[in-house]
Design an enzyme around this catalytic site. Sequence first.
Site, PDB file in Angstrom:
ATOM      1  NE  ARG A 103      -0.655  -0.072   4.797  1.00  0.00           N
ATOM      2  CZ  ARG A 103      -1.267  -0.837   6.286  1.00  0.00           C
ATOM      3  NH1 ARG A 103      -1.542  -1.491   5.935  1.00  0.00           N
ATOM      4  NH2 ARG A 103      -0.135  -0.476   7.192  1.00  0.00           N
ATOM      5  CD  GLU A 152       1.806   2.611   6.868  1.00  0.00           C
ATOM      6  OE1 GLU A 152       2.405   2.516   7.481  1.00  0.00           O
ATOM      7  OE2 GLU A 152       1.347   2.080   6.954  1.00  0.00           O
ATOM      8  CD  GLU A 181      -1.319  -3.765   8.660  1.00  0.00           C
ATOM      9  OE1 GLU A 181      -1.270  -2.637   9.227  1.00  0.00           O
ATOM     10  OE2 GLU A 181      -1.859  -4.095   7.754  1.00  0.00           O
TER      11      GLU A 181
END
Length: 894
Positions: A470, A472, A736
């Site tokens: 993503r 990030e 995650e």
Amino acid sequence: MTIRVYGLQTEQRAEPLGIDHPRPRLSWKLDSDRRGAAQTAYRITAALQPADRPLWDTGRRESSEGLLVSWDGPVLQSATRYHWRVEIWDETGTPAGSAASWFETGLLHRTDWTAVWVGRDLLALPPVDPPGAHDVAGGELFQPPLHLRRTFDLDRRPVRARLYATARGVYEPWLNGVRIGDHELAPGWTEYHRRLQYQTYDVTGLVDDGPNVLGAVVADGWWSGYIGFDPRRAAQHYGDCPAYLAQLVLDFADGSRRMIATDAGWTEQPGAVLSADLLMGQVVDARRGTGTGGFAPVAILDAEPGPLVAQPDEPVRVTAELPAVTVELRAPGQYVVDFGQNLVGRVRLTLRSAPRGHLVSIRHAETLAGGELYVANLRRAAAADRYIAAGEPQEVFEPQFTIHGFRYIEIDGHPGELAAADVVARVLHSDTAWTGRFECSDPVTNQLYANIGWGQRGNFVAVPTDCPQRDERLGWLADAQIFAPTASRNADVAAFFARWMRDVVDGQDTGGAFRDVAPVITMHREAAPAWGDAGVIIPWHLWRTYGDRQALADSFDAMTAWIAHVRRHNPDLRWRHRTGNHYGDWLQIDATTPREVLATAYFARSTAIVADAADVLGRQRAAAEHRALHTAIRDAFITSYVRADGTVEGETQTAYLLALAFGLLPDELIPVAVKHLAADIERRGNRLTTGFVGVPLLCPVLAQHGRADLAYALLHQDEFPSWGYSIRHGATTIWERWDGWTEHGGFQADAMNSFNHYSLGSVGEWLFSRVAGIDQTPGSVAYRELLLRPLPGGRLTWARAEQDTARGLVACGWAVTGDRITVTATVPPGCTALLEVPTAEPASVREHDEPARARPGVLGAEPSATGLTVRLTSGRYTFTASHTPDHTPVQEMS
């Protein structure tokens, strides 16, 4: 030669091409089948050529050490290769083995560079608005990468040619139509304002007599592309466009030298890569080719980022290829491909007979939702590559300036039938040598270990990132510190972490606060508890695991400044103030650990580490001060958060784990706290509640305090939440969050739901240290004194691991067959080990003490709480004993 000398390294790398350390450290490992083998002396010689007279000769040095021996020979010269050899003598004083290696210096002084920074001259090169070059997420038109070239003529071939290069952005160098080297996404990501890495390439075989063309393509990368989750490009962080700096050094047989450096003689021309971004993807128009027409002069750039340094660790490389497992036709020209493994990298697609100008698109996703690519969790990251065909009979598309996290891809616009052989996943990561291996009798545990490894590979890309898919991909400190013990079991991450620690230290503010991420992007606030503590924990781990005293010394002032920062704002020694964006036990499930308890526990832990580090570095005053401070913090913790009945405030699993693991309980309350911890786990049906901070402590603490049964129950649990639950539902990497997807709730919030994130995989360290049994004693450094404690349990009938440590190969394993257990162990030369053979009733093995001691390499044996403890020298061993879970008497020990 009775000892094999192997694994030679210079500055923790094998045969590094281009280092800039003025006194590089040399290391080697040992191996021998002979029990009791050990090095007692060494001699190092170094020369410019292997057969030359040594320019450095240590002579025979009486020492058992072969780890990080500093060069104390003549001053090193730039751009020079040094060949070195080590000879050793064994414990009898006899020559026992030798091996040779080399290292090459880079450009040791800024004055060695004649190159200047070159970039795009916006007035000379008209803007490009090609089809497909827009950012899908925001409609912004990306500027195309730099396509640079420089021609030069030679009347003869050089005997040696080196290219020294770097970029503001990411670059790929070329010489005479051939790509130079195998580095990906060079020069990597560092705190650019403080330090910019350059790379060294041996291009001797690529230079021709006559005309030559030196070129490079330079894309935005971390310098001016999208980074993190900001809805803006990195121009506001580093710079607004890429640039290039390179110097080709040619040495000839007559001793003359010529340099081709970036200067005003370079040109830019339109190229095939129209746009490229790490998060968004890459667009290539193959019709445009390279090096044809449209030449424009480059601009000379004055400003320079941080100082140039030679890259000290291994670069990102393509390390593996995975074939397609399934190829499914969804619509005309549209295919969904499953590679069977969540990975990080890119796709190589072969097109056959694609019409000229035909557009093919590739989208990437970690998983499917309702049979379609699940891309909502990518947020702003488009993760899409596009290719405009040239119309050739066969074309190959493989983007080089982007990286994706994916298991599945969707190909749209493919001409004709897509064969499985025409699509390949290429795996990229920082090329840390894989040095560990774990396996056992349970397929689910083996899958867990595989998932941990794939998570490490995918998130060690230039920096230790939090997720690879993503918008990030940041170097979060807590994630790195809790996973570092597992990472160093799997791979040689010494140079990788030591280099990243420079970014951590560079990001520290003037008040001593570390940041949540390094390099510092987006997250400019001071770090949270457990996050900032990585600045203390990781240097200490590098010392304990690799014997890297220099990494500890380089970080020590920053470590003490961090402790001073916390203490200054919390004079009552309860860490309640200046906690940044306090994350607590991030992503814990069905529990809330009090933030103050967690923070104060880490304050105590980091202070104790600083005291120990000060002892190592000979800073006695600092050691005494921090040891006294630790005692006071511990007292404050007990007074504030520990009750007389052994409960810890919050009464969560993580609260008990922190108190037990960090030594924050009175001795008399430890057994009671263990019972409270166990009761919470059992009350939940042997389920965990721990988040990022608690999970690495869970199984080790339980096993240490006599509840290995619960540790194994958690390991084998496959109901939600557990590692087994994700595996049962197809996970091939660590998720995650425990609830990334559940049967009862589907996908978690798209805003934060990565399926490749190593933090919860920190249990991997326990698989090595206790399940298989490879550990070291508390005072040991770099596995000099081993503690081998195999722990049979759960549904396992056997387990084994091996780890190529800084000193040599360590192995330990066990197998239970009927009422007998067999334990095997390998101890490197020069090391010793305490091996705990898990037998039945300890008292019954006393009669077998003497036979064990009489064996070669066995220094002694005595009963222990878990069976028989055998003291070993180096060698390979096998022990067999009676083993029964109910501790019936032992009949035999061989």
